[in-house]
Write an enzyme that holds these catalytic residues in place. Structure first.
Site, short mmCIF file in Angstrom:
data_model
loop_
_atom_site.label_atom_id
_atom_site.label_comp_id
_atom_site.label_asym_id
_atom_site.label_seq_id
_atom_site.Cartn_x
_atom_site.Cartn_y
_atom_site.Cartn_z
N GLU A 110 125.18 -4.51 -19.88
CA GLU A 110 123.88 -4.81 -20.49
C GLU A 110 123.18 -3.55 -20.98
OE1 GLU A 110 122.61 -8.91 -18.20
OE2 GLU A 110 122.21 -7.00 -17.20
N GLU A 130 128.64 -11.25 -12.62
CA GLU A 130 127.52 -11.83 -11.86
C GLU A 130 127.82 -13.24 -11.38
OE1 GLU A 130 125.45 -8.69 -14.39
OE2 GLU A 130 127.21 -9.98 -14.53
#
Length: 259
Positions: A110, A130
């Site tokens: 990210e 995640e």
């Protein structure tokens, strides 16, 4: 000891994430990154930034789970720019290059996605794991389906599988794949090229792109022509725009002053 190594050369800022062993980001590191990038944004002498990691194994694995186990809250104070100092930094109208020198997963991927261009070493690997820890890759869930084909983005988000630099390049997620020993040389070469260009134009490009992301084409065009975007208004009344026209007419290279 600072988790960042910061180097400035002329108009270029290099920020190296340096937290052995893996360059993971805790709350304190995120806040320091936010301060570094806010200073970059606000310093008129700086035109381009490079973000990379120390060593050759990790760019960044994202959130520091050991710090979380020690009390860092996942919804804590990440600082002025949000996680990693970049992805929520308002009005950042200067180009940022990510030089991915190794593993970039979770929040590390990210972080790279928050840059304007991404270069990667040929051994770099990527993932959004995640899903395996029962949480959401929030920023990636917003950004990734806009950057690569929807079904590929959803596969990566829903499975958390790893992919290499060649695959990332094939989907247009990164700009270039380079031998590890050439990565930083290329990042600086690109940064110097950009730094030699018109900073007011770069600012206008970034603001127009941000405005257009969630607007209709004509709405953004109207804001441009009516000079409702601050960076465009500054550009249209600038000495640099007049210099560009003069240089073209005189068949010479322009001299950009950023004003």
């Amino acid at each position: 000891m600072s988790p960042l190594k910061i180097r400035q050369e002329d108009n270029i800022l290099e920020v190296v994430l340096d937290r052995p062993k893996a360059n993971a980001i805790d709350l304190a590191t995120s806040r320091e990154m936010g301060r570094a990038f806010a200073q970059f944004r606000d310093d008129p002498d700086l035109r381009v930034a490079i973000i990379t990691g120390s060593g050759t194994k990790f760019f960044c694995p994202g959130w520091d789970l050991k710090a979380a186990a020690g009390g860092d809250a996942v919804d804590g104070d990440y600082g002025v720019g949000g996680f990693g100092g970049l992805q929520e930094l308002r009005d950042l109208n200067k180009p940022v290059i990510a030089a991915v020198n190794g593993i970039a997963c979770g929040g590390g991927l990210e972080l790279a996605l928050s840059a304007d261009m991404i270069l990667a070493a040929n051994h770099a690997t990527f993932a959004l794991p995640e899903i395996r820890s029962g949480t959401v890759a929030d920023a990636a869930s917003i950004k990734l389906p806009k950057r690569i084909p929807y079904h590929i983005a959803m596969e990566l988000l829903l499975t958390g599988r790893w992919f290499d630099a060649a695959e990332a390049r094939s989907w247009g997620l990164i700009n270039e794949v380079l031998p590890a020993g050439q990565l930083m040389d290329r990042a600086w070469e690109l940064a110097r090229l950009i730094a030699s260009g018109p900073p007011l134009v770069y600012a206008a490009i970034k603001e127009v792109v941000r405005d257009a992301e969630n607007s209709k084409f004509q709405d953004t065009m109207n804001r441009i022509t009516q000079r409702q975007l601050k960076s465009v208004d500054i550009l249209y009344g600038s000495e640099d725009q007049r210099e560009g026209a003069r240089a073209f007419a005189e068949k010479r290279d322009p001299v950009w002053k950023g004003r």
